[in-house]
Scaffold this motif. Sequence first.
Motif, PDB file in Angstrom:
ATOM      1  N   UNK A  40       0.780  -1.220   0.000  1.00 29.67           N
ATOM      2  CA  UNK A  40       0.000   0.000   0.000  1.00 29.67           C
ATOM      3  C   UNK A  40       0.815   1.275   0.000  1.00 29.67           C
ATOM      4  N   UNK A  41       2.123   1.155   0.032  1.00 31.78           N
ATOM      5  CA  UNK A  41       2.949   2.354   0.028  1.00 31.78           C
ATOM      6  C   UNK A  41       3.042   2.885  -1.395  1.00 31.78           C
ATOM      7  N   UNK A  42       3.036   4.188  -1.519  1.00 27.94           N
ATOM      8  CA  UNK A  42       3.191   4.788  -2.833  1.00 27.94           C
ATOM      9  C   UNK A  42       4.499   5.545  -2.884  1.00 27.94           C
ATOM     10  N   UNK A  43       5.084   5.530  -4.016  1.00 24.84           N
ATOM     11  CA  UNK A  43       6.341   6.240  -4.200  1.00 24.84           C
ATOM     12  C   UNK A  43       6.037   7.678  -4.586  1.00 24.84           C
ATOM     13  N   UNK A  44       6.690   8.604  -3.927  1.00 26.57           N
ATOM     14  CA  UNK A  44       6.490  10.008  -4.242  1.00 26.57           C
ATOM     15  C   UNK A  44       7.640  10.554  -5.074  1.00 26.57           C
ATOM     16  N   UNK A  45       8.403   9.653  -5.657  1.00 24.11           N
ATOM     17  CA  UNK A  45       9.513  10.094  -6.481  1.00 24.11           C
ATOM     18  C   UNK A  45       8.996  10.501  -7.847  1.00 24.11           C
ATOM     19  N   UNK A  46       9.439  11.619  -8.306  1.00 25.10           N
ATOM     20  CA  UNK A  46       9.078  12.099  -9.619  1.00 25.10           C
ATOM     21  C   UNK A  46      10.217  11.788 -10.584  1.00 25.10           C
ATOM     22  N   UNK A  47       9.887  11.541 -11.831  1.00 22.33           N
ATOM     23  CA  UNK A  47      10.967  11.464 -12.797  1.00 22.33           C
ATOM     24  C   UNK A  47      11.216  12.870 -13.322  1.00 22.33           C
ATOM     25  N   UNK A  48      12.330  13.046 -13.977  1.00 29.49           N
ATOM     26  CA  UNK A  48      12.762  14.380 -14.400  1.00 29.49           C
ATOM     27  C   UNK A  48      11.716  15.094 -15.254  1.00 29.49           C
ATOM     28  N   UNK A  49      11.099  14.381 -16.173  1.00 29.67           N
ATOM     29  CA  UNK A  49      10.125  15.003 -17.067  1.00 29.67           C
ATOM     30  C   UNK A  49       8.896  15.492 -16.305  1.00 29.67           C
ATOM     31  N   UNK A  50       8.425  14.723 -15.335  1.00 28.66           N
ATOM     32  CA  UNK A  50       7.268  15.140 -14.541  1.00 28.66           C
ATOM     33  C   UNK A  50       7.581  16.396 -13.740  1.00 28.66           C
ATOM     34  N   UNK A  51       8.792  16.484 -13.216  1.00 26.46           N
ATOM     35  CA  UNK A  51       9.195  17.671 -12.461  1.00 26.46           C
ATOM     36  C   UNK A  51       9.209  18.886 -13.370  1.00 26.46           C
ATOM     37  N   UNK A  52       9.852  18.737 -14.535  1.00 28.57           N
ATOM     38  CA  UNK A  52       9.911  19.844 -15.489  1.00 28.57           C
ATOM     39  C   UNK A  52       8.508  20.315 -15.876  1.00 28.57           C
ATOM     40  N   UNK A  53       7.624  19.367 -16.164  1.00 26.36           N
ATOM     41  CA  UNK A  53       6.256  19.714 -16.564  1.00 26.36           C
ATOM     42  C   UNK A  53       5.517  20.446 -15.453  1.00 26.36           C
ATOM     43  N   UNK A  54       5.642  19.947 -14.241  1.00 24.02           N
ATOM     44  CA  UNK A  54       4.940  20.563 -13.124  1.00 24.02           C
ATOM     45  C   UNK A  54       5.441  21.987 -12.868  1.00 24.02           C
ATOM     46  N   UNK A  55       6.747  22.183 -12.961  1.00 26.89           N
ATOM     47  CA  UNK A  55       7.306  23.515 -12.753  1.00 26.89           C
ATOM     48  C   UNK A  55       6.895  24.469 -13.876  1.00 26.89           C
ATOM     49  N   UNK A  56       6.920  23.979 -15.118  1.00 26.81           N
ATOM     50  CA  UNK A  56       6.535  24.821 -16.255  1.00 26.81           C
ATOM     51  C   UNK A  56       5.075  25.247 -16.168  1.00 26.81           C
ATOM     52  N   UNK A  57       4.212  24.360 -15.663  1.00 23.82           N
ATOM     53  CA  UNK A  57       2.787  24.680 -15.549  1.00 23.82           C
ATOM     54  C   UNK A  57       2.544  25.889 -14.654  1.00 23.82           C
ATOM     55  N   UNK A  58       3.403  26.091 -13.668  1.00 19.07           N
ATOM     56  CA  UNK A  58       3.213  27.222 -12.753  1.00 19.07           C
ATOM     57  C   UNK A  58       4.176  28.369 -13.058  1.00 19.07           C
ATOM     58  N   UNK A  59       4.904  28.262 -14.176  1.00 15.38           N
ATOM     59  CA  UNK A  59       5.763  29.361 -14.617  1.00 15.38           C
ATOM     60  C   UNK A  59       7.132  29.402 -13.963  1.00 15.38           C
ATOM     61  N   UNK A  60       7.604  28.284 -13.442  1.00 17.86           N
ATOM     62  CA  UNK A  60       8.930  28.248 -12.822  1.00 17.86           C
ATOM     63  C   UNK A  60       9.908  27.485 -13.705  1.00 17.86           C
ATOM     64  N   UNK A  61      11.161  27.832 -13.578  1.00 15.16           N
ATOM     65  CA  UNK A  61      12.216  27.163 -14.323  1.00 15.16           C
ATOM     66  C   UNK A  61      13.096  26.393 -13.353  1.00 15.16           C
ATOM     67  N   UNK A  62      13.388  25.177 -13.692  1.00 14.53           N
ATOM     68  CA  UNK A  62      14.255  24.352 -12.848  1.00 14.53           C
ATOM     69  C   UNK A  62      15.627  25.001 -12.697  1.00 14.53           C
ATOM     70  N   UNK A  63      16.142  25.552 -13.786  1.00 15.32           N
ATOM     71  CA  UNK A  63      17.460  26.186 -13.739  1.00 15.32           C
ATOM     72  C   UNK A  63      17.482  27.359 -12.762  1.00 15.32           C
ATOM     73  N   UNK A  64      16.450  28.193 -12.808  1.00 15.39           N
ATOM     74  CA  UNK A  64      16.378  29.328 -11.893  1.00 15.39           C
ATOM     75  C   UNK A  64      16.290  28.859 -10.442  1.00 15.39           C
ATOM     76  N   UNK A  65      15.489  27.833 -10.199  1.00 18.05           N
ATOM     77  CA  UNK A  65      15.335  27.314  -8.844  1.00 18.05           C
ATOM     78  C   UNK A  65      16.646  26.728  -8.310  1.00 18.05           C
ATOM     79  N   UNK A  66      17.430  26.126  -9.180  1.00 22.86           N
ATOM     80  CA  UNK A  66      18.701  25.535  -8.747  1.00 22.86           C
ATOM     81  C   UNK A  66      19.689  26.600  -8.282  1.00 22.86           C
TER      82      UNK A  66
END
Length: 91
Positions: A40-66
Amino acid sequence: MQGPFDKMFGHSAFDFNHDGKIDAAEWAFINDTIFNEDNGETSELYDEEEIEDELEEVGLSRDELEFMDEDERREALEDAGLDPDDFMDEF
């Protein structure tokens, strides 16, 4: 005495010690590989593409956040409506 799974898996590739019975270690292997129970445990790990998509949807850039320090990054994620703890290990 044979167990219930000996008829199903005994004398097979899963009977690693070739004794005709499925012992606890062999059953654990079968359980993990075939039935893939995750208790019943779920993994909360995101793959790179999902992270990029989620950040882009809200107008954030991974590079800027880093390049931001941790407090700035946390504030930017909160302002965008995201939970900063979900991205804790990503930057």
